[in-house]
Scaffold this active site. Structure first.
Site, PDB file in Angstrom:
ATOM      1  N   ARG A  73       0.871  -1.182   0.000  1.00  0.00           N
ATOM      2  CA  ARG A  73       0.000   0.000   0.000  1.00  0.00           C
ATOM      3  C   ARG A  73       0.903   1.226   0.000  1.00  0.00           C
ATOM      4  O   ARG A  73       1.715   1.406   0.900  1.00  0.00           O
ATOM      5  CB  ARG A  73      -0.866  -0.027   1.243  1.00  0.00           C
ATOM      6  N   ARG A 142      -1.497   6.575   9.670  1.00  0.00           N
ATOM      7  CA  ARG A 142      -1.521   6.092   8.286  1.00  0.00           C
ATOM      8  C   ARG A 142      -1.638   7.260   7.317  1.00  0.00           C
ATOM      9  O   ARG A 142      -1.511   8.416   7.698  1.00  0.00           O
ATOM     10  CB  ARG A 142      -2.733   5.172   8.120  1.00  0.00           C
ATOM     11  N   LYS A 207      -3.599   1.122  14.959  1.00  0.00           N
ATOM     12  CA  LYS A 207      -3.563   2.039  13.820  1.00  0.00           C
ATOM     13  C   LYS A 207      -4.159   3.405  14.191  1.00  0.00           C
ATOM     14  O   LYS A 207      -4.977   3.517  15.114  1.00  0.00           O
ATOM     15  CB  LYS A 207      -4.358   1.452  12.668  1.00  0.00           C
ATOM     16  N   LYS A 209      -5.723   7.080  12.232  1.00  0.00           N
ATOM     17  CA  LYS A 209      -6.092   7.611  10.916  1.00  0.00           C
ATOM     18  C   LYS A 209      -6.528   9.066  11.014  1.00  0.00           C
ATOM     19  O   LYS A 209      -7.398   9.401  11.798  1.00  0.00           O
ATOM     20  CB  LYS A 209      -7.220   6.765  10.320  1.00  0.00           C
ATOM     21  N   CYS A 423     -14.796  -3.210  -0.230  1.00  0.00           N
ATOM     22  CA  CYS A 423     -13.405  -3.510   0.142  1.00  0.00           C
ATOM     23  C   CYS A 423     -12.905  -4.651  -0.733  1.00  0.00           C
ATOM     24  O   CYS A 423     -13.654  -5.239  -1.500  1.00  0.00           O
ATOM     25  CB  CYS A 423     -13.319  -3.879   1.612  1.00  0.00           C
ATOM     26  N   CYS A 429      -7.541 -10.934   0.879  1.00  0.00           N
ATOM     27  CA  CYS A 429      -7.582 -10.533   2.283  1.00  0.00           C
ATOM     28  C   CYS A 429      -7.806 -11.743   3.185  1.00  0.00           C
ATOM     29  O   CYS A 429      -8.813 -12.441   3.080  1.00  0.00           O
ATOM     30  CB  CYS A 429      -8.684  -9.506   2.521  1.00  0.00           C
ATOM     31  N   CYS A 468     -15.897  -8.470   5.885  1.00  0.00           N
ATOM     32  CA  CYS A 468     -15.849  -8.807   7.312  1.00  0.00           C
ATOM     33  C   CYS A 468     -16.153  -7.539   8.102  1.00  0.00           C
ATOM     34  O   CYS A 468     -16.202  -6.449   7.543  1.00  0.00           O
ATOM     35  CB  CYS A 468     -14.476  -9.395   7.687  1.00  0.00           C
ATOM     36  N   CYS A 472     -13.407  -1.873   6.276  1.00  0.00           N
ATOM     37  CA  CYS A 472     -12.490  -1.093   5.441  1.00  0.00           C
ATOM     38  C   CYS A 472     -13.196  -0.167   4.452  1.00  0.00           C
ATOM     39  O   CYS A 472     -12.634   0.847   4.046  1.00  0.00           O
ATOM     40  CB  CYS A 472     -11.530  -2.013   4.698  1.00  0.00           C
TER      41      CYS A 472
END
Ligand code: HEM
Ligand code: SF4
Length: 568
Positions: A73, A142, A207, A209, A423, A429, A468, A472
């Site tokens: 990414r 991120r 994470k 953001k 996603c 994934c 899931c 995302c």
């Protein structure tokens, strides 16, 4: 470090600032994978180890190792790429990846299918294009997102410049990235404060953001993010300051009600010169207050739910040395993109393309490669997985239009398709429980049939799907949200606000394709018959009683009406 921290904390601590044994692991030829601890560390370098799940049964029958490959990414603050950078990523995708590119919901590009032996060559090409992938994944700040619409001119330019500053300021400083991927010289470790003055040795609990929005567009989905800045524009069109939002996040786990999505709250307002200090303070308070025992409770949203916004704000103000002012009024209209042509300066124009689920296949890549070879403006990835070709001179507009039309990159009629996101999910994934980007286009075709019957085909309705509950594609902020539960099965969420300010609610569980269509058809019918003037689908779902409109955060699961539906 004691036993009472999560495994990831120990891995970070022992990693010598994200080095682990990655360099050795890359040289190991007997496997296409890397060891488990390094799989966690490699995320901080912008990569995930994955395997092609479509090939698992066959390879297992043949007693072969899984078909391992990496996803890289790239970090693209604000989503802006030069044509040369676009061409470099396109080349890498074709030479080393699986021949496609995924524009993501967080304004970056993902390249899939890169095998271990090609990783370093790929990273060197990315570096040569003055791009990198550091901190694109992992427990760090991120990619910083920002409205990419070039015709917002001055306010946009100022906000984008600020997004880049925040991104630079919060970058990990460890030399591990250059050492491992770019054959940089090994630089001996030092004290925490020297190597990572903001993060320290164990980085963040989870994470992090950050996004920046320029009203009235909420294309970045500001309320889905840990930290956000809403530009407040003065009469001259300049940014006077920013409202600061904190504590948004999407991920949850099915069946665990102490995990939940949450929309961010507005904490106050600050001037442009205070933005970096505030951002750093929010990050370091979360570094110190965030939960390092339980990763499912480690995002800033849980810190704020547990400690309260006031306590958090007071600590941020203390550390930043900034007193936040009361928030200024602002209004968002939508989270979507405006497709098609818009006027720029000096006779130039911008074209917002439609890229279904952000996935560019070879024919579209070829068309965009040709475009980039002749383009002297830039290419801007939107937060909705689409692409803006910015600053096209008048004499090229016709040719660009037809080339993009032929490549299938102009927006479709269907209001649902125009407002859809999915996603990645299968096959790459590892967390996917169900299909997402490979299935949503077909589901929309089926739903469009029903919408057409009620004359709703062209209405803008936001639909998002994920494989899931990690979220995302931000499904809990879609008017129709579908979240994978198991193969071919989805939970259906309804009632989110069109402008991204309110979460949805669980409406029905474990639906297959026919079940989704059957659950939505009567709601479409009721919407066509009973909606008030200008009433959005998400608002209607609540007013008409299909879902309850209670609360945020831990109240997300408190949906009285679902119980009634289930009991009926
Ligand atoms: C616990 C939470 C999460 C985990 C463990 C997680 C993990 C992952 C993984 C493994 C992928 C790679 C899929 C692939 O390319 O094959 C991915 C993709 C992605 N994730 Fe997440 N994710 C989480 C939540 C989120 C959230 C809440 C957002 C955004 C607000 C997000 C944004 C993205 C984006 C933009 C992609 C790229 C593909 C796309 O555009 O859909 N993730 N995530
Ligand atoms: S939502 Fe789940 S299935 Fe989709 S990309 Fe994220 S982690 Fe994978």
């Amino acid at each position: 470090m004691t036993d009472d921290v999560s495994r990831n904390e120990r891995i970070k601590e022992a990693s010598d600032y994200l080095r682990g044994t990655l360099a050795e692991g890359l040289r190991e030829e007997v496997t296409g994978a890397i060891v488990e601890d390094d799989q966690q560390l490699v995320k901080f370098h912008g990569m995930y180890l994955q395997d092609d799940r479509d090939l698992r049964p066959e390879r297992s029958r043949k007693k072969m190792e899984k078909a391992f490959a990496f996803m890289i990414r790239v970090r693209v603050p604000g989503g802006v790429l030069t044509p040369a950078q676009w061409l470099a990523l396109d080349e890498v995708a074709r030479d080393y990846g699986n021949g496609t590119m995924k524009l993501t919901t967080r304004q970056t590009v993902q390249l899939h299918g890169i095998i271990k032996s090609n990783l370093k060559a790929t990273m060197k090409k990315i570096d040569a294009a003055v791009l990198d992938s550091i901190a694109a994944c992992g427990d760090v700040n991120r990619n910083v997102m920002c409205n990419p619409n070039p015709h917002l001119s001055r306010a946009h330019a100022e906000t984008l410049a600020m997004a880049r500053k925040i991104s630079d300021d919060l970058l990990p400083r460890t030399p591990a990235y250059r050492e491992i991927w770019l054959d940089g010289e090994k630089i001996a470790g030092g004290e925490d404060e020297v190597v990572e003055p903001i993060y320290g040795k164990t980085y963040l609990p989870r994470k992090f953001k950050i996004v920046m929005a320029v009203p009235p567009s909420n294309d970045v989905d500001i309320f889905a993010h840990d930290l956000g800045f809403i530009a407040i524009v003065d009469e001259a069109g300049a940014v006077a300051g920013y409202n600061v939002t904190v504590g948004g996040g999407m991920g949850m786990t099915h069946g665990e009600t102490d995990t939940y999505p949450r929309t961010a709250e507005v904490m106050g307002y600050c001037g442009p010169s205070d933005v970096l200090a505030v951002a750093e303070a929010v990050v370091t308070v979360q570094r110190d207050w965030g939960d390092r025992l339980n990763r499912k409770h480690a995002r800033l949203k849980y810190t704020i739910e547990d400690r309260g916004l006031e306590a958090f704000k007071a600590e941020v103000e203390k550390r930043a040395g900034v007193l936040l002012q009361p928030a200024k009024p602002f209004a968002f209209t939508s989270t979507g993109d405006s497709y098609g042509w818009s006027a720029g300066d000096n006779g130039r124009s911008h074209l917002t393309l439609y890229v279904q689920n952000g996935r560019l296949f070879p024919p579209q890549m070829t068309a965009l490669r040709k475009l980039a070879q002749e383009h002297d403006g830039d290419l801007r990835i939107t937060p909705n997985q689409h692409l803006i070709v910015a600053n096209i001179p008048a004499e090229r507009q016709n040719a660009v239009h037809w080339a993009m039309k032929e490549a299938g990159l102009l927006a479709p009629w269907s209001g649902l398709r125009r407002n859809s996101m999915a996603c990645v999910a299968l096959p790459t994934c590892g967390l996917a429980l169900a299909e997402s980007e490979r299935y949503l286009p077909d589901l929309i075709t089926a739903l469009d049939d029903k919408l057409a019957a009620y004359a709703l085909l062209a209405d803008d309705i936001v639909i998002r799907m994920t494989g899931c509950p990690n979220g995302c594609a931000r499904p809990y902020l879609a008017e129709i949200g579908l979240v994978g539960k198991g193969p071919g099965r989805y939970n259906l969420y309804l009632g989110a606000a069109f402008d991204g300010s309110r979460l949805s609610k669980l409406y029905a569980e474990d639906l297959d394709h026919a079940g989704i269509v059957a659950a939505l058809e009567p709601i479409f019918k009721a919407y066509a018959a009973d909606r008030q003037k200008g009433e959005r689908f998400g608002n209607f779902a609540i007013r008409a009683g299909f879902v309850a409109a209670t609360g945020n955060g831990r109240d997300f699961h408190n949906n009285v009406r679902l119980a009634k539906v289930a009991a009926a």
